[in-house]
Design an enzyme around this catalytic site. Sequence first.
Site, short mmCIF file in Angstrom:
data_model
loop_
_atom_site.label_atom_id
_atom_site.label_comp_id
_atom_site.label_asym_id
_atom_site.label_seq_id
_atom_site.Cartn_x
_atom_site.Cartn_y
_atom_site.Cartn_z
N ALA A 77 7.24 -5.07 4.83
CA ALA A 77 7.12 -5.64 6.19
C ALA A 77 6.23 -6.87 6.11
CB ALA A 77 6.49 -4.62 7.14
N TYR A 78 6.35 -7.70 7.12
CA TYR A 78 5.38 -8.78 7.31
C TYR A 78 4.21 -8.14 8.06
CZ TYR A 78 3.36 -13.25 8.63
OH TYR A 78 2.51 -14.32 8.79
N THR A 131 4.95 0.75 13.60
CA THR A 131 3.52 0.63 13.86
C THR A 131 3.09 1.08 15.25
OG1 THR A 131 1.75 -1.02 14.05
CG2 THR A 131 3.96 -1.79 14.51
N LYS A 190 8.05 -5.92 15.17
CA LYS A 190 8.29 -4.55 14.69
C LYS A 190 9.11 -3.77 15.72
CE LYS A 190 6.70 -2.72 11.40
NZ LYS A 190 7.21 -2.60 10.02
N TYR A 222 3.29 -9.66 15.85
CA TYR A 222 3.59 -8.61 14.87
C TYR A 222 4.22 -7.40 15.56
CZ TYR A 222 2.52 -4.62 11.81
OH TYR A 222 2.59 -3.45 11.09
N GLN A 273 0.83 -1.22 0.00
CA GLN A 273 0.00 0.00 0.00
C GLN A 273 0.86 1.26 0.00
OE1 GLN A 273 -3.75 0.15 2.23
NE2 GLN A 273 -2.73 -1.22 3.68
N ASP A 318 14.30 -10.19 -1.38
CA ASP A 318 13.45 -10.96 -0.49
C ASP A 318 13.95 -10.81 0.95
OD1 ASP A 318 11.98 -12.76 0.92
OD2 ASP A 318 12.44 -14.49 -0.33
N LEU A 319 13.16 -10.12 1.74
CA LEU A 319 13.61 -9.82 3.11
C LEU A 319 13.56 -11.03 4.03
CD1 LEU A 319 12.07 -6.26 3.73
CD2 LEU A 319 14.33 -6.84 2.87
N TRP A 364 -3.39 1.97 11.24
CA TRP A 364 -4.64 1.74 10.49
C TRP A 364 -4.53 2.23 9.03
CZ3 TRP A 364 -9.74 2.45 13.72
CH2 TRP A 364 -9.59 1.88 14.98
N1 LIG Z 1 -1.32 -1.80 7.10
C1 LIG Z 1 -1.47 -1.21 8.29
O1 LIG Z 1 -2.59 -1.07 8.80
C2 LIG Z 1 -0.27 -0.70 9.03
C3 LIG Z 1 -0.45 -0.14 10.30
C4 LIG Z 1 0.67 0.33 10.99
C5 LIG Z 1 1.92 0.24 10.42
N2 LIG Z 1 2.07 -0.34 9.20
C6 LIG Z 1 3.42 -0.44 8.65
O2 LIG Z 1 3.46 0.37 7.49
C7 LIG Z 1 4.38 -0.20 6.54
C8 LIG Z 1 3.68 -0.31 5.20
O3 LIG Z 1 2.53 -1.14 5.36
P1 LIG Z 1 1.56 -1.51 4.14
O4 LIG Z 1 0.17 -1.44 4.65
O5 LIG Z 1 1.96 -0.74 2.94
O6 LIG Z 1 1.92 -3.03 3.97
P2 LIG Z 1 1.47 -4.02 2.82
O7 LIG Z 1 0.48 -3.40 1.91
O8 LIG Z 1 1.14 -5.31 3.49
O9 LIG Z 1 2.81 -4.18 2.01
C9 LIG Z 1 3.92 -4.81 2.58
C10 LIG Z 1 4.92 -5.03 1.49
O10 LIG Z 1 6.00 -5.78 2.07
C11 LIG Z 1 6.36 -6.77 1.14
N3 LIG Z 1 6.95 -7.92 1.78
C12 LIG Z 1 6.41 -8.78 2.68
N4 LIG Z 1 7.26 -9.77 2.93
C13 LIG Z 1 8.37 -9.54 2.17
C14 LIG Z 1 9.58 -10.20 1.98
N5 LIG Z 1 9.85 -11.34 2.59
N6 LIG Z 1 10.50 -9.67 1.13
C15 LIG Z 1 10.25 -8.51 0.47
N7 LIG Z 1 9.10 -7.84 0.60
C16 LIG Z 1 8.18 -8.35 1.44
C17 LIG Z 1 5.07 -7.17 0.46
O11 LIG Z 1 5.39 -7.79 -0.74
P3 LIG Z 1 4.30 -8.55 -1.64
O12 LIG Z 1 3.54 -7.46 -2.33
O13 LIG Z 1 5.11 -9.39 -2.54
O14 LIG Z 1 3.46 -9.35 -0.68
C18 LIG Z 1 4.41 -5.82 0.30
O15 LIG Z 1 4.81 -5.19 -0.88
C19 LIG Z 1 4.85 -1.50 7.15
O16 LIG Z 1 6.07 -1.29 7.79
C20 LIG Z 1 3.80 -1.82 8.19
O17 LIG Z 1 4.34 -2.60 9.25
C21 LIG Z 1 1.01 -0.79 8.49
#
Ligand SMILES: NC(=O)c1ccc[n+]([C@@H]2O[C@H](COP(=O)([O-])OP(=O)(O)OC[C@H]3O[C@@H](n4cnc5c(N)ncnc54)[C@H](OP(=O)(O)O)[C@@H]3O)[C@@H](O)[C@H]2O)c1
Length: 300
Positions: free
Chosen positions: A69-70, A110, A138, A134, A11, A44-45, A160
């Site tokens: 991130a995971y 997060t 983090k 999670y 995202q 690949d992380l 969120w």
């Molecule tokens: N989503 C939330 O509500 C939220 C809330 C608080 C904080 N955050 C933090 O905000 C940041 C961005 O979140 P987001 O919502 O954009 O996350 P997201 O949409 O889930 O995207 C995560 C990305 O990480 C990649 N990824 C996962 N495992 C990987 C691996 N082993 N090697 C390389 N890439 C990998 C995924 O790749 P693929 O596309 O190939 O799966 C995806 O592109 C993250 O640090 C997350 O912890 C998110």
Amino acid sequence: MRILVTGKNGQLGRSIQKIVNTDTKTDNNQSTNDFIFVAREELDLSSESSIGHYFDDSDRFDVIINCAAYTAVDKAEEEQELANQVNHLAVKQLTKIAKDQKAKLIHISTDYVFDGESDKPYTETDTPNPINVYGRTKLTGEKALQAIMPINAIIIRTSWLYSEYGNNFVKTMLRLGRERDELSVVNDQMGSPTYATDLADAILEIIRHNKFREEGQMTQIYHYSNEGEVSWYEFAKEIFKIEKIDCEVNPVTSQQYPTPAKRPRNTIMKKDKIVTVFNIKISNWESSLNACMTIFKQKP
Ligand SMILES: NC(=O)c1ccc[n+]([C@@H]2O[C@H](COP(=O)([O-])OP(=O)(O)OC[C@H]3O[C@@H](n4cnc5c(N)ncnc54)[C@H](OP(=O)(O)O)[C@@H]3O)[C@@H](O)[C@H]2O)c1
């Protein structure tokens, strides 16, 4: 500057790309920067050797923005090792590489590093106490980064996150709301929704800021979300109101809606620091939700 962005298909990664592509077309300041977006296939992380190879084969970067991130909060309870590898060990390795390359590092974390028991908005100096896998992975990632790079890095904690990309609460509610007459949504977890485009804008603003460009700045944590606070129930109600979806929303407690991972009760964060230091303007969650919905409607 050569700027690497991990998590190309996530995202936040896609939201940064959207802005950079638009800005380059309009020549809005970003054209002096060379953005490189990288996906899991190339970097690949979950694999120490993949990370090593990727950077061995690349020219040095001036800035690394780690959006990967995971993020599967419930699944992480089962896949602890993988979550730890991606959210902690890979961050440690990326940080060592950034330090060796003399690159600046922007890492995203997060609100789930907090236990949610506070009745006041969390500041950057409040003590984290994650209550799920999670959040723990983090937090260990944050700590590893701070230990290796006491200067030249930034950690941004957000909450969120939703966008027009990937899977998120807004998209799930839109789908379920159109399929069903009635839905139950948790009403005892409070937080601040964050439109990924707004966070992407803030990150790009930070990169442009003189304070970020200065060498030897102490590594800092910043909180960023949209302004305002809601429960998931209130968030769902607003989504249906904007889209005029006729679906009854019933408030339920977390106890009535058990999930594999425990969620913090209240993760509202104070954002004064990022606003003051980088002069970031933060939109209210309702206006940002409306902006995102408008984009949904424009999509074919
Ligand atoms: N989503 C939330 O509500 C939220 C809330 C608080 C904080 N955050 C933090 O905000 C940041 C961005 O979140 P987001 O919502 O954009 O996350 P997201 O949409 O889930 O995207 C995560 C990305 O990480 C990649 N990824 C996962 N495992 C990987 C691996 N082993 N090697 C390389 N890439 C990998 C995924 O790749 P693929 O596309 O190939 O799966 C995806 O592109 C993250 O640090 C997350 O912890 C998110």
